[in-house]
Design a protein around this motif. Structure first.
Motif, PDB file in Angstrom:
ATOM      1  N   THR A 222      64.143  23.446   9.342  1.00  0.00           N
ATOM      2  CA  THR A 222      65.012  24.276  10.162  1.00  0.00           C
ATOM      3  C   THR A 222      64.278  24.817  11.380  1.00  0.00           C
ATOM      4  O   THR A 222      64.862  24.924  12.462  1.00  0.00           O
ATOM      5  CB  THR A 222      65.588  25.435   9.324  1.00  0.00           C
ATOM      6  N   ILE A 223      63.006  25.158  11.225  1.00  0.00           N
ATOM      7  CA  ILE A 223      62.224  25.592  12.392  1.00  0.00           C
ATOM      8  C   ILE A 223      62.148  24.478  13.420  1.00  0.00           C
ATOM      9  O   ILE A 223      62.357  24.698  14.622  1.00  0.00           O
ATOM     10  CB  ILE A 223      60.810  26.031  11.950  1.00  0.00           C
ATOM     11  N   ILE A 224      61.854  23.265  12.953  1.00  0.00           N
ATOM     12  CA  ILE A 224      61.772  22.129  13.876  1.00  0.00           C
ATOM     13  C   ILE A 224      63.118  21.896  14.560  1.00  0.00           C
ATOM     14  O   ILE A 224      63.188  21.698  15.777  1.00  0.00           O
ATOM     15  CB  ILE A 224      61.315  20.870  13.125  1.00  0.00           C
ATOM     16  N   SER A 225      64.207  21.942  13.783  1.00  0.00           N
ATOM     17  CA  SER A 225      65.543  21.722  14.357  1.00  0.00           C
ATOM     18  C   SER A 225      65.904  22.804  15.364  1.00  0.00           C
ATOM     19  O   SER A 225      66.462  22.515  16.423  1.00  0.00           O
ATOM     20  CB  SER A 225      66.592  21.685  13.231  1.00  0.00           C
ATOM     21  N   ALA A 226      65.573  24.062  15.041  1.00  0.00           N
ATOM     22  CA  ALA A 226      65.957  25.171  15.915  1.00  0.00           C
ATOM     23  C   ALA A 226      65.190  25.131  17.227  1.00  0.00           C
ATOM     24  O   ALA A 226      65.767  25.375  18.304  1.00  0.00           O
ATOM     25  CB  ALA A 226      65.722  26.498  15.203  1.00  0.00           C
ATOM     26  N   ARG A 228      63.778  22.545  18.722  1.00  0.00           N
ATOM     27  CA  ARG A 228      64.034  21.388  19.577  1.00  0.00           C
ATOM     28  C   ARG A 228      65.524  21.178  19.842  1.00  0.00           C
ATOM     29  O   ARG A 228      65.951  20.087  20.231  1.00  0.00           O
ATOM     30  CB  ARG A 228      63.412  20.131  18.973  1.00  0.00           C
ATOM     31  N   THR A 229      66.299  22.230  19.668  1.00  0.00           N
ATOM     32  CA  THR A 229      67.735  22.153  19.930  1.00  0.00           C
ATOM     33  C   THR A 229      67.988  21.743  21.375  1.00  0.00           C
ATOM     34  O   THR A 229      67.439  22.331  22.308  1.00  0.00           O
ATOM     35  CB  THR A 229      68.385  23.516  19.648  1.00  0.00           C
ATOM     36  N   PHE A 230      68.830  20.736  21.523  1.00  0.00           N
ATOM     37  CA  PHE A 230      69.081  20.222  22.867  1.00  0.00           C
ATOM     38  C   PHE A 230      70.533  19.768  23.055  1.00  0.00           C
ATOM     39  O   PHE A 230      71.233  20.243  23.938  1.00  0.00           O
ATOM     40  CB  PHE A 230      68.130  19.054  23.155  1.00  0.00           C
ATOM     41  N   GLY A 231      70.982  18.851  22.194  1.00  0.00           N
ATOM     42  CA  GLY A 231      72.270  18.197  22.409  1.00  0.00           C
ATOM     43  C   GLY A 231      73.438  19.151  22.440  1.00  0.00           C
ATOM     44  O   GLY A 231      74.286  19.093  23.347  1.00  0.00           O
ATOM     45  N   GLN A 232      73.521  20.065  21.448  1.00  0.00           N
ATOM     46  CA  GLN A 232      74.663  20.963  21.402  1.00  0.00           C
ATOM     47  C   GLN A 232      74.674  21.944  22.560  1.00  0.00           C
ATOM     48  O   GLN A 232      75.730  22.312  23.079  1.00  0.00           O
ATOM     49  CB  GLN A 232      74.743  21.690  20.059  1.00  0.00           C
ATOM     50  N   ALA A 249      63.902  22.900  25.174  1.00  0.00           N
ATOM     51  CA  ALA A 249      64.161  21.457  25.228  1.00  0.00           C
ATOM     52  C   ALA A 249      65.003  21.098  26.437  1.00  0.00           C
ATOM     53  O   ALA A 249      64.781  20.062  27.083  1.00  0.00           O
ATOM     54  CB  ALA A 249      64.839  20.999  23.940  1.00  0.00           C
ATOM     55  N   LEU A 250      65.989  21.929  26.764  1.00  0.00           N
ATOM     56  CA  LEU A 250      66.815  21.686  27.947  1.00  0.00           C
ATOM     57  C   LEU A 250      66.010  21.911  29.217  1.00  0.00           C
ATOM     58  O   LEU A 250      66.161  21.173  30.197  1.00  0.00           O
ATOM     59  CB  LEU A 250      68.041  22.598  27.920  1.00  0.00           C
ATOM     60  N   LEU A 272      55.926  23.617  23.304  1.00  0.00           N
ATOM     61  CA  LEU A 272      56.941  23.606  22.254  1.00  0.00           C
ATOM     62  C   LEU A 272      56.361  23.087  20.939  1.00  0.00           C
ATOM     63  O   LEU A 272      56.652  23.624  19.858  1.00  0.00           O
ATOM     64  CB  LEU A 272      58.114  22.738  22.706  1.00  0.00           C
ATOM     65  N   LEU A 273      55.533  22.050  21.012  1.00  0.00           N
ATOM     66  CA  LEU A 273      54.896  21.503  19.815  1.00  0.00           C
ATOM     67  C   LEU A 273      53.978  22.538  19.163  1.00  0.00           C
ATOM     68  O   LEU A 273      54.012  22.729  17.939  1.00  0.00           O
ATOM     69  CB  LEU A 273      54.102  20.249  20.184  1.00  0.00           C
TER      70      LEU A 273
END
Length: 294
Positions: A222-226, A228-232, A249-250, A272-273
């Motif tokens: 979930t940390i990784i997903s949060a 690197r959030t980009f598409g939504q 990410a944007l 970010l990494l």
């Protein structure tokens, strides 16, 4: 016969295909990204080494710090929602499974959003939150409540995206927690009941401690997903209104492909990494799982 005598070589041969793919598609791109971040990178005109110049430019850019803050705000909302919904759904189905039928259908319905592509999730929630004909707006109006304009008001846009992300990703966490709950021996609950423990004691002193490995796995994902959030974000608000939902990410995407500052974009990717790695290690520390991992 040679492999039989040298079992470690046989093990290395099994690992080699995965190690090759890992190096080609993960380690090499990450290393090359760090390399690019040290250059004023232009493959057509020639690249110029600038050392940490891209990082200095990055840290002096107010848009970067805005995206940095928005990323933490989003993560602070999305991570508890995703894990909280996943755990709540798992406990609900775990309790229902003992006394009721039809839990398989409910489980499938809760897991289904995870199977959707990010573009479908973003379009669906953008339609649901539409101020003119969205179902959420209609529900507010039927209750005689003035609905906020979720995606065009700075105070509501980021929470709305976080909630849509939780709706999308919590189903997979639910399955992870369900698998962990099935491994808990029933004898523990029976013994606790004999000792007079109440349901909240079962949750705090039996369920949560035994769910720690599943919690760690879900937390890392979930940390990784949060972060690197980009598409939504891109499809629901495009970083707006203003830059209220502009996340790292944007910011990286726009810096690279709108302004063609490839080196600075690579530097933001490195930042970010590092952030993701640090926060993951903090999560491991807080959950007290160092002994299990060792």
């Amino acid at each position: 016969r040679f492999l039989y005598r040298h079992r470690e070589i046989e093990g290395l041969l099994y690992v080699l295909p995965y190690a090759g793919l890992w190096g080609m598609f993960l380690a090499w791109p990450v290393g090359y990204g760090v390399y690019i971040s040290l250059f004023d990178w232009d493959p057509l005109k020639g690249s110029r080494f600038v050392g940490f110049g891209n990082y200095r430019a990055l840290f002096s850019d107010p848009h970067f710090w805005n995206a940095f803050a928005n990323t933490f705000k989003f993560a602070g909302m999305a991570i508890p929602l995703i894990i909280g919904f996943g755990l709540l759904f798992a406990l609900m189905l775990w309790g229902w499974g003992r006394t009721r039928r039809g839990t398989g259908f409910v489980q499938a319905a809760l897991f289904f959003p995870y199977l959707l592509n990010v573009s479908i999730v973003a379009i669906t929630w953008k339609w649901l939150l539409d101020p003119d004909f969205g179902l959420v707006t209609h529900a507010f109006k039927s209750l005689h409540i003035n609905a906020p304009v979720f995606l065009t008001e700075p105070a509501w846009a980021l929470p709305a995206i976080a909630f849509a992300t939780a709706w999308w990703l919590s189903g997979y966490r639910m399955v992870v927690f369900q698998a962990a709950l099935r491994e808990i021996p029933v004898d523990l609950f029976e013994a606790a009941a004999i000792d007079g423990a109440r349901p909240r004691h079962h949750f705090l002193h039996i369920i949560l401690p035994l769910l720690k490995p599943a919690l760690l796995f879900s937390l890392v994902l979930t940390i990784i997903s949060a972060f690197r959030t980009f598409g939504q974000v891109l499809m629901m608000t495009e970083g707006g209104p203003g830059r209220a939902t502009d996340v790292l990410a944007l910011y990286l995407y726009r810096t690279a492909f709108d302004y063609f500052r490839i080196g600075q974009a690579a530097a933001s990717g490195v930042v970010l990494l590092v952030l993701t790695l640090i926060l993951t290690l903090i999560g491991v520390r807080l959950l007290g799982l160092r002994s299990e991992l060792e």
